[in-house]
Design a protein around this motif. Structure first.
Motif, short mmCIF file in Angstrom:
data_model
loop_
_atom_site.label_atom_id
_atom_site.label_comp_id
_atom_site.label_asym_id
_atom_site.label_seq_id
_atom_site.Cartn_x
_atom_site.Cartn_y
_atom_site.Cartn_z
N ASN A 88 36.60 46.36 34.33
CA ASN A 88 37.90 45.68 34.36
C ASN A 88 38.83 46.42 35.31
OD1 ASN A 88 40.73 45.03 33.47
ND2 ASN A 88 39.59 43.73 32.03
N LEU A 137 36.54 40.69 31.03
CA LEU A 137 37.87 40.39 31.57
C LEU A 137 38.96 40.69 30.55
CD1 LEU A 137 37.01 37.03 33.37
CD2 LEU A 137 37.48 39.24 34.46
N HIS A 163 35.41 36.98 40.24
CA HIS A 163 36.37 37.88 39.61
C HIS A 163 36.60 39.14 40.44
CE1 HIS A 163 36.01 35.17 36.26
NE2 HIS A 163 34.71 35.39 36.19
N LYS A 195 40.27 40.85 39.56
CA LYS A 195 40.24 41.11 38.12
C LYS A 195 39.18 42.14 37.74
CE LYS A 195 41.99 36.53 36.87
NZ LYS A 195 41.69 35.25 36.17
N LEU A 196 38.15 42.28 38.59
CA LEU A 196 37.11 43.26 38.35
C LEU A 196 37.00 44.22 39.52
CD1 LEU A 196 34.14 41.10 36.93
CD2 LEU A 196 35.84 42.42 35.65
#
Length: 324
Positions: free
Chosen positions: A132, A196, A213, A218-219
């Motif tokens: 994350n 997430l 992602h 987001k990652l």
């Protein structure tokens, strides 16, 4: 040759001709073809299978429907096909876990080398270790430092016990000398929302599942698991070049069917699958998702599976992994 022998020979040739015609008529099957996938919709296996199934259907002039049978890291789907119809109407997009890992870990309701027949390789790809973006982990070195500091509390997800993502984590734990807690899911599409949401630390994810992602921020990608950097992730180092020389853990999917299926039908499926995987448009679409097409002969796939089974069986024993 007397008349009696001539008549017998003639009848024999006629019988062979009829048998050959019958075998030819067995393909394509006279009913809808089912391509079974052992994971939930939305993951890498499902995306690749649907793309390939559509083209297969177009080529053979018969509907090819993808059926998702998630559970037990894909083992349920493999047992279903091993014990299912043997007329060529059901084939399986088999995966590394149930075919070469799970049988070393637990009792499964099939023998991958006796109950399932190889058709062709499908696709392969390295996984990408992601965390994350809010975790504060920026590199593989950061991740290892955290795992050593908080032994056992760092968690990594997988698509199920005995899956490629599970054993990749175990292989990494072995080489990095860290202890992590395994969190199994029923496929990548089930694991990703929890990553997430920050419910576990890391995931050795399939590129199609992780890429959107990563691109959205987001990652954070830490490393890929092949020996070379994949073309679609050129800026992400491999585990091997990040301090663990020789580390390689490729994820792969291959086509198999019930071993009771007649050999001529198995051979025809090999021809049709190889044709699709060599189609330039299909190859381009798979490669855009980070998947490398891997068409093979039936014998080549059998040999590949045995080598993979030997490799991962050793890891299962060394790490004392059990799925019971």
């Amino acid at each position: 040759m007397n008349k009696r022998h001539l008549l017998r020979a003639t009848l024999g040739f006629a019988a062979l001709a009829v048998a050959g015609l019958g075998q030819a008529q067995d393909f394509p099957p006279r009913k809808t073809v089912t391509l079974v996938v052992g994971f939930a919709p939305g993951g890498a296996a499902d995306a690749a299978a649907r793309l390939i199934a559509k083209k297969l259907g177009e080529n053979i002039g018969q509907s090819v429907v993808v059926e998702n049978k998630a559970g037990a890291g894909g083992n349920i789907a493999h047992q279903l096909v091993a014990n299912g119809p043997a007329d060529g109407s059901t084939i399986l997009f088999g995966s590394i876990g149930p075919l070469t890992i799970a049988p070393h870990m637990m009792k499964v309701g099939y023998d991958p080398f006796k109950d399932l027949a190889p058709l062709s390789g499908g696709v392969n790809f390295p996984n990408v270790l992601v965390v994350n973006a809010n975790s504060g982990i920026k590199s593989l070195a950061d991740f290892v430092a955290l795992a050593r500091k908080q032994a056992g509390s760092v968690t990594f997800a997988s698509t199920g016990p005995g899956s490629a993502s599970h054993l990749t984590g175990e292989l990494f734990g072995q080489q990095a000398k860290v202890e992590m807690t395994h969190v199994p899911y029923k496929g990548g599409s089930a694991a990703m929302p929890d990553l997430l949401a920050g419910r576990f630390t890391a995931y050795f994810a399939a590129p199609p599942t992780a890429l959107p992602h990563i691109e959205s921020g987001k990652l954070t990608p830490l490393a890929t698991t092949g020996l070379a950097r994949p073309a679609h992730l050129p800026n992400i180092p491999t585990v091997a070049e990040s301090g663990y020389p020789g580390f390689e853990a490729l994820n792969w999917y291959a086509f198999v069917a019930s071993a009771k299926t007649p050999a001529p039908v198995l051979d025809r499926w090999n021809q049709e699958i190889v044709k699709v995987l060599n189609d330039p448009a299909i190859r381009e679409q798979l490669q855009k998702h980070g998947l490398t097409p891997h068409p093979t002969s039936r014998a080549e796939l059998a040999d590949f599976m045995r080598k993979e089974s030997t490799k991962w069986g050793a890891i299962v024993r060394d790490r004392k992994i059990s799925g019971e």
